[in-house]
Enzyme design. Structure first.
Site, PDB file in Angstrom:
ATOM      1  N   SER A 164      32.706  63.179  47.451  1.00 38.90           N
ATOM      2  CA  SER A 164      32.572  62.035  46.553  1.00 38.90           C
ATOM      3  C   SER A 164      31.988  62.427  45.206  1.00 38.90           C
ATOM      4  O   SER A 164      31.870  61.589  44.314  1.00 38.90           O
ATOM      5  CB  SER A 164      31.679  60.960  47.194  1.00 38.90           C
ATOM      6  OG  SER A 164      30.385  61.492  47.477  1.00 38.90           O
ATOM      7  N   ASN A 174      22.066  58.228  54.218  1.00 43.98           N
ATOM      8  CA  ASN A 174      22.391  56.809  54.405  1.00 43.98           C
ATOM      9  C   ASN A 174      21.502  55.916  53.546  1.00 43.98           C
ATOM     10  O   ASN A 174      21.975  55.005  52.870  1.00 43.98           O
ATOM     11  CB  ASN A 174      22.241  56.413  55.874  1.00 43.98           C
ATOM     12  CG  ASN A 174      23.209  57.150  56.783  1.00 43.98           C
ATOM     13  OD1 ASN A 174      24.024  57.943  56.315  1.00 43.98           O
ATOM     14  ND2 ASN A 174      23.135  56.877  58.080  1.00 43.98           N
ATOM     15  N   THR A 234      45.445  18.530  28.304  1.00 48.01           N
ATOM     16  CA  THR A 234      45.413  18.559  29.765  1.00 48.01           C
ATOM     17  C   THR A 234      46.844  18.827  30.213  1.00 48.01           C
ATOM     18  O   THR A 234      47.792  18.325  29.594  1.00 48.01           O
ATOM     19  CB  THR A 234      44.925  17.219  30.366  1.00 48.01           C
ATOM     20  OG1 THR A 234      45.844  16.171  30.014  1.00 48.01           O
ATOM     21  CG2 THR A 234      43.534  16.866  29.862  1.00 48.01           C
ATOM     22  N   HIS A 235      47.006  19.625  31.240  1.00 48.08           N
ATOM     23  CA  HIS A 235      48.340  20.044  31.697  1.00 48.08           C
ATOM     24  C   HIS A 235      49.115  20.736  30.565  1.00 48.08           C
ATOM     25  O   HIS A 235      50.346  20.748  30.568  1.00 48.08           O
ATOM     26  CB  HIS A 235      49.149  18.850  32.226  1.00 48.08           C
ATOM     27  CG  HIS A 235      48.457  18.067  33.283  1.00 48.08           C
ATOM     28  ND1 HIS A 235      48.481  18.414  34.622  1.00 48.08           N
ATOM     29  CD2 HIS A 235      47.674  16.956  33.203  1.00 48.08           C
ATOM     30  CE1 HIS A 235      47.768  17.541  35.321  1.00 48.08           C
ATOM     31  NE2 HIS A 235      47.257  16.656  34.483  1.00 48.08           N
ATOM     32  N   SER A 291      55.072  45.400  16.800  1.00 46.74           N
ATOM     33  CA  SER A 291      56.225  45.747  17.620  1.00 46.74           C
ATOM     34  C   SER A 291      56.899  46.989  17.065  1.00 46.74           C
ATOM     35  O   SER A 291      56.980  47.170  15.845  1.00 46.74           O
ATOM     36  CB  SER A 291      57.219  44.581  17.653  1.00 46.74           C
ATOM     37  OG  SER A 291      58.465  44.987  18.172  1.00 46.74           O
ATOM     38  N   LYS A 297      56.180  41.007  14.037  1.00 43.71           N
ATOM     39  CA  LYS A 297      55.339  40.682  15.184  1.00 43.71           C
ATOM     40  C   LYS A 297      53.880  41.108  14.989  1.00 43.71           C
ATOM     41  O   LYS A 297      53.598  42.165  14.440  1.00 43.71           O
ATOM     42  CB  LYS A 297      55.877  41.368  16.451  1.00 43.71           C
ATOM     43  CG  LYS A 297      57.219  40.868  16.938  1.00 43.71           C
ATOM     44  CD  LYS A 297      57.122  39.455  17.483  1.00 43.71           C
ATOM     45  CE  LYS A 297      56.300  39.355  18.739  1.00 43.71           C
ATOM     46  NZ  LYS A 297      56.833  40.119  19.872  1.00 43.71           N
ATOM     47  N   GLU A 324      45.678  39.873  25.866  1.00 45.82           N
ATOM     48  CA  GLU A 324      46.568  40.060  27.008  1.00 45.82           C
ATOM     49  C   GLU A 324      46.001  41.080  27.994  1.00 45.82           C
ATOM     50  O   GLU A 324      46.142  40.928  29.217  1.00 45.82           O
ATOM     51  CB  GLU A 324      47.946  40.496  26.514  1.00 45.82           C
ATOM     52  CG  GLU A 324      48.685  39.388  25.757  1.00 45.82           C
ATOM     53  CD  GLU A 324      49.971  39.874  25.101  1.00 45.82           C
ATOM     54  OE1 GLU A 324      50.246  41.096  25.161  1.00 45.82           O
ATOM     55  OE2 GLU A 324      50.697  39.047  24.530  1.00 45.82           O
ATOM     56  N   TYR A 348      25.490  52.589  58.839  1.00 42.43           N
ATOM     57  CA  TYR A 348      26.319  53.301  57.868  1.00 42.43           C
ATOM     58  C   TYR A 348      27.632  53.774  58.463  1.00 42.43           C
ATOM     59  O   TYR A 348      27.703  54.239  59.599  1.00 42.43           O
ATOM     60  CB  TYR A 348      25.568  54.509  57.288  1.00 42.43           C
ATOM     61  CG  TYR A 348      26.391  55.217  56.238  1.00 42.43           C
ATOM     62  CD1 TYR A 348      26.457  54.713  54.942  1.00 42.43           C
ATOM     63  CD2 TYR A 348      27.140  56.340  56.559  1.00 42.43           C
ATOM     64  CE1 TYR A 348      27.243  55.333  53.984  1.00 42.43           C
ATOM     65  CE2 TYR A 348      27.934  56.963  55.606  1.00 42.43           C
ATOM     66  CZ  TYR A 348      27.984  56.447  54.315  1.00 42.43           C
ATOM     67  OH  TYR A 348      28.778  57.043  53.375  1.00 42.43           O
TER      68      TYR A 348
END
Length: 515
Positions: free
Chosen positions: A75, A162, A207-208, A330, A336, A343, A370
Site C-alpha cells: 500500500s 491494526n 420550479t420544474h 471549441s 463557443k 461541467e 481488522y
C-alpha cells in the site's frame, strides 16, 4: 496466511540436497562441487531469512512471497501520503512507552529524534523507498532502525499495524478536513459578499425548470450558500468523531504494557478522546464512510449549483457568463465558450458518489476487527479528499469571477409569473385563496386566448371575472413589488436577503477556524 504450494527448495538441517548424490552410480560427488552447492544452499537460506526479516511479520514465515503478491499486497504507493501522521503517531507512542516504563527516557528521546530525521528526509524528498517497504509503517520503522540502531526495534512494542493504520488515517483525515472546511468557508464568504453587492438584481425563479415567480439574484446565491452551510455543519459535527484515538488497542485485545491512551490522545490533539473498545477501534471505518458521505453530499450541492449556472449561461438564457479563467472553447466552432469548470464539478460529483458506494461495499461484509479489505478503502478515500477540495476551490473561483447580465434576467421575467400576485390581490380583499386561485387561472386563460400578456388585460376585463378587481390592480404588474412582498424571514425581499447575508456572516464568525 496459508501455504497453498509446498516449498521444495532445500532448507539447511531439514532436507538433504538430492543433487549432492549421484543416484545412478551412488558415487560421492567431488568435495569442491559439494562445497559450492552447500554454499549456494546456505546463501539461498540466508537470503530467504533476510527477506523475511525485512517484514514486520516475517518471523512466522520461511517461504518467499510471490512477487505478484508483493505488489498486490503493498500500500506504500498510496499510503505514503500519511508519512507525517505515521511519524507523529510513533513519536507520541514512544513517549507513552517511556511513561509506562518500557523505554528509558533516553531511548524514547533517541527514537523521537530519529523519527524527526526520517520526517526531514520525507520533507526534503530524499527518503529512499526500499524493497520490502510494503507500507508507510514498515518504511518509516525500517529507516528509523537504520538511523538509531536496535533501539528502533522497541518502538513497535505492544502496537499493531491494526491500531497504527487507523491512527494514521484519522490524523490525516482530520487535517485534510480542516483544510477543506477552510476552503468551504471561503466559498460561503464569497457568496455572501456577492449577494450583498448585487441585492437589487431581479431574476426569474423556476420550479420544474419552468418560470415561476420573481426572485432576486442574491436570493438564488444565498439558496446555495445555505446548502453549503449545512455541509459545514455536517463537517463540524464529524471532526470529533474522526479525531478519536485507536492507538493503544493493539491488534484487537488492547495493550499489555499499560500505555496511557489519554496521554497519547492529548499528544496528538485528538479532540474526541480515545476509542472506548479495542475491538471496535481496529474494526471501525465509520470515519472514512462519513467523510466520503459528507463529500458526496457537498458535491451534490455543488453539482446542482453548477447545473443552474450551466443553464443560466446558455445562449437561450444568457443570465451569466463564466470568466475566461474557468471556460474553454471549441476546436471546431469559434463562437463557443464552454463552462467546462462547472461541467467537471457536475461530473466529479458522480465520481465521489461512486466512491461512497465503493467504500460501503468494501466495509459491509467484513467480520469484526481488522481485515485487509479495508486497504481498498484508502484509494477511494484519497481520491474523494482530493476531488472535493479541488471542486470547492474551483467553485470559489467561478463564483468570484462570474459576470451577470441583469438586462437578460429582466427579459426572463414575464407577466404570467405574476399570476400568484394577482390571486393574492383578491385575498387581501377577503376572497378565499382557493377561489382566487381559480379566478387568476381564468385571467391567465383569457390572456392566452387573446394572445396577449396577462398585464395587458384591462381592469374591465378582470372585473368580468370578479367584481372586486379595481384600478389599483395595476400595482400587481410590478416585478420589484412582487419580490418585495415576500418580506418574511428567508424570503425574496431585499431586506430579507440582506438579513440572510448578515445571519450567514454571524455563523461564519462563530465558526471561524483557528490556524
Amino acid at each position: 496466511m496459508r501455504a497453498s504450494v509446498i516449498d521444495s527448495r532445500p532448507q539447511v538441517g531439514v532436507h538433504p540436497a538430492p543433487s549432492l548424490v549421484n543416484s545412478k552410480a551412488r558415487k560421492v560427488v567431488p568435495s569442491r562441487l559439494l562445497q559450492r552447492q552447500t554454499m549456494s544452499i546456505v546463501q539461498a537460506a540466508t537470503q530467504q531469512t533476510e527477506a523475511s526479516e525485512k517484514k514486520l511479520w516475517g518471523g512466522r514465515f520461511t517461504g518467499k512471497t510471490d512477487p505478484l503478491m508483493e505488489k498486490f499486497n503493498e500500500s506504500l504507493p498510496f499510503d505514503k501520503r500519511m508519512w507525517a501522521e505515521d511519524i507523529r503517531g510513533s513519536q507520541a507512542y514512544a513517549k507513552a512507552l517511556a511513561k509506562a516504563g518500557i523505554l528509558t527516557n533516553d531511548e524514547a528521546k533517541t527514537i523521537v529524534d530519529g523519527l524527526s530525521k526520517v520526517a526531514e528526509e520525507w520533507q526534503a524528498g530524499v527518503f529512499v523507498i526500499k524493497q520490502g517497504d510494503e507500507d508507510i509503517h514498515t518504511a518509516n520503522e525500517r529507516r528509523l532502525t537504520e538511523l538509531v540502531g536496535a533501539v528502533g526495534g522497541k518502538l513497535h512494542t505492544g502496537r499493531s499495524r491494526n491500531d497504527q493504520v487507523a491512527t494514521d488515517t484519522r490524523l490525516w483525515l482530520h487535517g485534510q478536513m480542516i483544510v477543506i472546511r477552510q476552503a468551504l468557508h471561503e466559498l460561503i464568504r464569497v457568496a455572501g459578499d456577492r449577494a450583498e453587492a448585487e441585492a437589487d438584481v431581479l431574476m426569474p425563479g423556476f420550479t420544474h425548470l419552468q418560470p415561476a415567480m420573481t426572485v432576486r439574484w442574491s436570493h438564488w446565491i444565498m439558496c446555495h450558500a445555505s446548502s453549503w452551510q449545512r455541509d459545514d455543519m455536517r463537517l463540524r459535527d464529524l471532526l470529533p468523531r474522526i479525531a478519536t484515538l485507536p492507538l493503544g488497542s493493539g491488534a484487537l485485545a488492547g495493550n499489555p504494557f499499560g500505555v496511557d491512551r489519554q496521554f497519547i490522545a492529548k499528544e496528538l490533539g485528538m479532540e474526541g478522546g480515545v476509542c472506548p473498545n479495542s475491538m471496535d477501534a481496529v474494526s471501525d471505518r465509520d470515519y472514512v464512510l462519513e467523510v466520503v458521505f459528507f463529500s458526496a453530499v457537498l458535491l451534490t450541492h455543488l453539482s446542482r449549483w453548477a447545473e443552474d449556472l450551466i443553464i443560466y449561461s446558455s445562449g437561450q438564457f444568457g443570465f451569466v457568463q463564466c470568466s475566461d479563467a474557468y471556460a474553454t472553447g471549441s476546436s471546431l466552432m469559434p463562437q463557443k465558450k464552454n463552462p467546462d469548470a462547472l461541467e467537471l464539478i457536475r461530473g466529479k460529483a458522480g465520481r465521489v458518489q461512486g466512491n461512497l458506494a465503493g467504500v460501503l461495499a468494501v466495509v459491509k461484509g467484513t467480520p469484526t476487527t481488522y481485515n485487509k479489505d479495508f486497504q481498498e478503502c484508502w484509494e477511494m478515500m484519497y481520491d474523494t479528499v482530493d476531488t472535493v477540495y479541488d471542486c470547492v476551490r474551483i467553485a470559489t473561483g467561478v463564483m468570484s469571477t462570474l459576470s451577470i447580465r441583469p438586462d437578460r434576467m429582466m427579459k426572463g421575467l414575464s407577466a404570467d409569473m405574476l399570476a400568484t400576485d394577482l390571486a393574492e390581490y383578491l385575498v387581501r380583499k377577503g376572497v378565499p385563496f382557493r377561489e382566487t386561485h381559480h379566478i387568476s387561472g381564468s385571467a391567465v386563460r383569457m390572456a392566452e386566448t387573446r394572445g396577449c400578456a396577462l398585464s395587458d388585460l384591462t381592469v374591465k376585463d378582470l372585473q368580468s371575472i370578479h367584481p372586486l378587481f379595481s384600478d389599483d390592480v395595476v400595482q400587481v404588474w410590478d416585478f420589484n413589488r412582487s419580490a418585495e412582498m415576500r418580506d418574511t424571514e428567508g424570503g425574496a425581499s431585499k431586506r430579507s436577503v440582506l438579513e440572510q447575508v448578515a445571519k450567514m456572516r454571524k455563523y461564519m464568525a462563530a465558526e471561524a477556524i483557528k490556524h
